[in-house]
Write a protein that holds these residues in place. Structure first.
Motif, PDB file in Angstrom:
ATOM      1  N   LEU A   1      51.154  24.517  43.825  1.00  0.00           N
ATOM      2  CA  LEU A   1      52.476  24.856  44.360  1.00  0.00           C
ATOM      3  C   LEU A   1      53.569  24.224  43.509  1.00  0.00           C
ATOM      4  CD1 LEU A   1      54.103  26.249  46.604  1.00  0.00           C
ATOM      5  CD2 LEU A   1      53.788  24.185  47.995  1.00  0.00           C
ATOM      6  N   ALA A   2      53.363  22.977  43.110  1.00  0.00           N
ATOM      7  CA  ALA A   2      54.340  22.287  42.253  1.00  0.00           C
ATOM      8  C   ALA A   2      54.506  23.017  40.923  1.00  0.00           C
ATOM      9  CB  ALA A   2      53.909  20.837  42.021  1.00  0.00           C
ATOM     10  N   GLU A   3      53.402  23.430  40.306  1.00  0.00           N
ATOM     11  CA  GLU A   3      53.491  24.147  39.022  1.00  0.00           C
ATOM     12  C   GLU A   3      54.243  25.458  39.169  1.00  0.00           C
ATOM     13  OE1 GLU A   3      52.848  23.603  35.834  1.00  0.00           O
ATOM     14  OE2 GLU A   3      52.149  21.591  36.276  1.00  0.00           O
ATOM     15  N   LEU A   4      53.925  26.204  40.214  1.00  0.00           N
ATOM     16  CA  LEU A   4      54.546  27.520  40.386  1.00  0.00           C
ATOM     17  C   LEU A   4      56.038  27.418  40.729  1.00  0.00           C
ATOM     18  CD1 LEU A   4      51.658  29.384  42.199  1.00  0.00           C
ATOM     19  CD2 LEU A   4      52.415  29.665  39.824  1.00  0.00           C
ATOM     20  N   LEU A   5      56.419  26.345  41.401  1.00  0.00           N
ATOM     21  CA  LEU A   5      57.838  26.138  41.718  1.00  0.00           C
ATOM     22  C   LEU A   5      58.584  25.405  40.605  1.00  0.00           C
ATOM     23  CD1 LEU A   5      57.431  25.074  45.446  1.00  0.00           C
ATOM     24  CD2 LEU A   5      58.472  27.203  44.622  1.00  0.00           C
ATOM     25  N   ALA A   6      57.830  24.848  39.645  1.00  0.00           N
ATOM     26  CA  ALA A   6      58.398  24.028  38.572  1.00  0.00           C
ATOM     27  C   ALA A   6      59.096  22.801  39.159  1.00  0.00           C
ATOM     28  CB  ALA A   6      59.336  24.836  37.669  1.00  0.00           C
ATOM     29  N   TRP A   7      58.449  22.179  40.145  1.00  0.00           N
ATOM     30  CA  TRP A   7      58.949  20.989  40.807  1.00  0.00           C
ATOM     31  C   TRP A   7      57.983  19.845  40.550  1.00  0.00           C
ATOM     32  CZ3 TRP A   7      60.054  22.735  46.537  1.00  0.00           C
ATOM     33  CH2 TRP A   7      61.102  23.673  46.557  1.00  0.00           C
ATOM     34  N   GLU A   8      58.478  18.622  40.674  1.00  0.00           N
ATOM     35  CA  GLU A   8      57.620  17.441  40.655  1.00  0.00           C
ATOM     36  C   GLU A   8      56.819  17.416  41.961  1.00  0.00           C
ATOM     37  OE1 GLU A   8      57.262  15.378  38.094  1.00  0.00           O
ATOM     38  OE2 GLU A   8      58.730  16.562  36.982  1.00  0.00           O
ATOM     39  N   LYS A   9      55.622  16.823  41.898  1.00  0.00           N
ATOM     40  CA  LYS A   9      54.793  16.765  43.104  1.00  0.00           C
ATOM     41  C   LYS A   9      55.480  16.021  44.241  1.00  0.00           C
ATOM     42  CE  LYS A   9      50.292  17.275  40.929  1.00  0.00           C
ATOM     43  NZ  LYS A   9      48.993  16.644  40.655  1.00  0.00           N
ATOM     44  N   SER A  10      56.265  15.002  43.920  1.00  0.00           N
ATOM     45  CA  SER A  10      56.955  14.257  44.978  1.00  0.00           C
ATOM     46  C   SER A  10      57.971  15.144  45.698  1.00  0.00           C
ATOM     47  CB  SER A  10      57.633  13.010  44.412  1.00  0.00           C
ATOM     48  OG  SER A  10      58.621  13.364  43.461  1.00  0.00           O
ATOM     49  N   ARG A  11      58.649  16.008  44.959  1.00  0.00           N
ATOM     50  CA  ARG A  11      59.608  16.922  45.590  1.00  0.00           C
ATOM     51  C   ARG A  11      58.872  17.896  46.495  1.00  0.00           C
ATOM     52  NH1 ARG A  11      63.840  21.396  43.034  1.00  0.00           N
ATOM     53  NH2 ARG A  11      64.623  22.033  45.073  1.00  0.00           N
TER      54      ARG A  11
ATOM     55  N   SER B   1      56.012  17.379  47.985  1.00  0.00           N
ATOM     56  CA  SER B   1      55.547  16.629  49.160  1.00  0.00           C
ATOM     57  C   SER B   1      56.653  16.468  50.193  1.00  0.00           C
ATOM     58  CB  SER B   1      55.014  15.263  48.747  1.00  0.00           C
ATOM     59  OG  SER B   1      53.847  15.416  47.986  1.00  0.00           O
ATOM     60  N   HIS B   2      57.848  16.095  49.744  1.00  0.00           N
ATOM     61  CA  HIS B   2      58.964  15.925  50.678  1.00  0.00           C
ATOM     62  C   HIS B   2      59.371  17.254  51.314  1.00  0.00           C
ATOM     63  CE1 HIS B   2      59.575  11.720  49.896  1.00  0.00           C
ATOM     64  NE2 HIS B   2      59.659  11.937  48.597  1.00  0.00           N
ATOM     65  N   GLN B   3      59.423  18.307  50.500  1.00  0.00           N
ATOM     66  CA  GLN B   3      59.807  19.629  51.015  1.00  0.00           C
ATOM     67  C   GLN B   3      58.773  20.119  52.025  1.00  0.00           C
ATOM     68  OE1 GLN B   3      62.684  21.327  50.249  1.00  0.00           O
ATOM     69  NE2 GLN B   3      62.120  22.858  51.769  1.00  0.00           N
ATOM     70  N   VAL B   4      57.502  19.974  51.687  1.00  0.00           N
ATOM     71  CA  VAL B   4      56.432  20.408  52.587  1.00  0.00           C
ATOM     72  C   VAL B   4      56.482  19.617  53.896  1.00  0.00           C
ATOM     73  CG1 VAL B   4      53.920  20.419  52.906  1.00  0.00           C
ATOM     74  CG2 VAL B   4      54.920  21.355  50.806  1.00  0.00           C
ATOM     75  N   ALA B   5      56.722  18.320  53.815  1.00  0.00           N
ATOM     76  CA  ALA B   5      56.800  17.502  55.034  1.00  0.00           C
ATOM     77  C   ALA B   5      57.926  17.991  55.949  1.00  0.00           C
ATOM     78  CB  ALA B   5      57.014  16.033  54.673  1.00  0.00           C
ATOM     79  N   ARG B   6      59.090  18.299  55.362  1.00  0.00           N
ATOM     80  CA  ARG B   6      60.206  18.813  56.172  1.00  0.00           C
ATOM     81  C   ARG B   6      59.855  20.163  56.806  1.00  0.00           C
ATOM     82  NH1 ARG B   6      63.069  16.569  51.788  1.00  0.00           N
ATOM     83  NH2 ARG B   6      63.195  18.574  50.740  1.00  0.00           N
ATOM     84  N   MET B   7      59.227  21.026  56.020  1.00  0.00           N
ATOM     85  CA  MET B   7      58.887  22.357  56.534  1.00  0.00           C
ATOM     86  C   MET B   7      57.737  22.293  57.537  1.00  0.00           C
ATOM     87  SD  MET B   7      59.381  24.554  53.023  1.00  0.00           S
ATOM     88  CE  MET B   7      59.164  26.178  53.787  1.00  0.00           C
ATOM     89  N   GLU B   8      56.817  21.362  57.336  1.00  0.00           N
ATOM     90  CA  GLU B   8      55.718  21.167  58.285  1.00  0.00           C
ATOM     91  C   GLU B   8      56.276  20.692  59.633  1.00  0.00           C
ATOM     92  OE1 GLU B   8      51.293  19.228  58.167  1.00  0.00           O
ATOM     93  OE2 GLU B   8      52.907  18.053  57.280  1.00  0.00           O
ATOM     94  N   ALA B   9      57.256  19.792  59.598  1.00  0.00           N
ATOM     95  CA  ALA B   9      57.874  19.285  60.825  1.00  0.00           C
ATOM     96  C   ALA B   9      58.565  20.405  61.607  1.00  0.00           C
ATOM     97  CB  ALA B   9      58.875  18.173  60.493  1.00  0.00           C
ATOM     98  N   ARG B  10      59.011  21.437  60.901  1.00  0.00           N
ATOM     99  CA  ARG B  10      59.659  22.585  61.548  1.00  0.00           C
ATOM    100  C   ARG B  10      58.673  23.686  61.901  1.00  0.00           C
ATOM    101  NH1 ARG B  10      63.177  23.144  56.792  1.00  0.00           N
ATOM    102  NH2 ARG B  10      63.339  25.326  57.327  1.00  0.00           N
ATOM    103  N   GLY B  11      57.380  23.461  61.620  1.00  0.00           N
ATOM    104  CA  GLY B  11      56.340  24.421  61.992  1.00  0.00           C
ATOM    105  C   GLY B  11      56.181  25.588  61.045  1.00  0.00           C
ATOM    106  N   LEU B  12      56.768  25.511  59.837  1.00  0.00           N
ATOM    107  CA  LEU B  12      56.693  26.618  58.886  1.00  0.00           C
ATOM    108  C   LEU B  12      55.448  26.547  58.012  1.00  0.00           C
ATOM    109  CD1 LEU B  12      60.438  26.614  57.737  1.00  0.00           C
ATOM    110  CD2 LEU B  12      59.357  28.028  59.511  1.00  0.00           C
ATOM    111  N   LEU B  13      54.941  25.340  57.810  1.00  0.00           N
ATOM    112  CA  LEU B  13      53.775  25.107  56.951  1.00  0.00           C
ATOM    113  C   LEU B  13      52.803  24.184  57.656  1.00  0.00           C
ATOM    114  CD1 LEU B  13      55.541  24.266  53.549  1.00  0.00           C
ATOM    115  CD2 LEU B  13      54.783  26.509  54.348  1.00  0.00           C
ATOM    116  N   GLU B  14      51.551  24.194  57.137  1.00  0.00           N
ATOM    117  CA  GLU B  14      50.566  23.233  57.604  1.00  0.00           C
ATOM    118  C   GLU B  14      49.801  22.694  56.403  1.00  0.00           C
ATOM    119  OE1 GLU B  14      47.875  25.248  60.211  1.00  0.00           O
ATOM    120  OE2 GLU B  14      47.294  26.716  58.697  1.00  0.00           O
ATOM    121  N   ARG B  15      49.423  21.439  56.500  1.00  0.00           N
ATOM    122  CA  ARG B  15      48.616  20.813  55.453  1.00  0.00           C
ATOM    123  C   ARG B  15      47.223  20.575  56.001  1.00  0.00           C
ATOM    124  NH1 ARG B  15      52.693  16.245  53.033  1.00  0.00           N
ATOM    125  NH2 ARG B  15      53.468  16.219  55.152  1.00  0.00           N
TER     126      ARG B  15
END
Length: 171
Positions: free
Chosen positions: A60-70, A72-86
């Protein structure tokens, strides 16, 4: 001195300014019409195109051209809103899958119509057909040059991805 001509600098400055303004307008539209950010939308789109609507965090990081830390933070925010799951990767205890939830799919579908209209009005309607072809060709070459790993992920997974999937002929 510089290896870039004045004409090329002008082209570059124009491209960067257009990209910034376009991104700002599209982000505003997503916030206004769907209540999500461009970052949210980008994650949702990439995952929606992935097999089983999930990817490893590094992919996901490669395809978005983002650092893994970014990511992780984005996924955590979206997971908290119920949009994603890990979920943990079965084959690699250190690996994590990021997947789209039903609410994530619903949010993406709700945002896509207005966002597609905005993209058409702000970008495509302002281009002639030969300009679209030139942008597509240049984008593909540049993406392959600067991030062949992302291009390989797209090819391996058969995704629509950041550029058309390269087809190889069977020998």
């Amino acid at each position: 001195m510089t290896d870039v001509s004045e004409e090329d600098w002008g082209l570059w400055r124009g491209f960067v300014a257009m990209h910034r303004q376009l991104a700002r307008e599209l982000d505003r539209q997503l916030q206004r019409d769907a209540g999500i950010s461009q970052a949210d939308f980008s994650v949702l789109v990439v995952l929606s195109e992935a097999p089983d609507r999930r990817l490893r965090t590094g992919e996901l990081a490669e395809l978005l051209a983002w650092e893994k830390s970014r990511v992780s933070h984005q996924v955590a925010r979206m997971e908290a809103r119920g949009l994603l799951e890990r979920t943990e990767c079965d084959t690699d205890g250190r690996g994590t899958w990021v997947g789209l939830t039903t609410d994530g799919r619903r949010t993406l579908l709700g945002a896509t119509r207005e966002h597609s209209t905005a993209i058409r009005e702000l970008f495509f309607d302002n281009l002639q057909q030969h300009e679209k072809a030139a942008i597509a060709g240049a984008s593909n070459r540049i993406l392959e040059h600067i991030n062949p790993i992302a291009c390989e992920i797209v090819d391996e997974k058969g995704m629509a991805g950041p550029r058309p999937v390269r087809r190889t002929s069977a020998a």
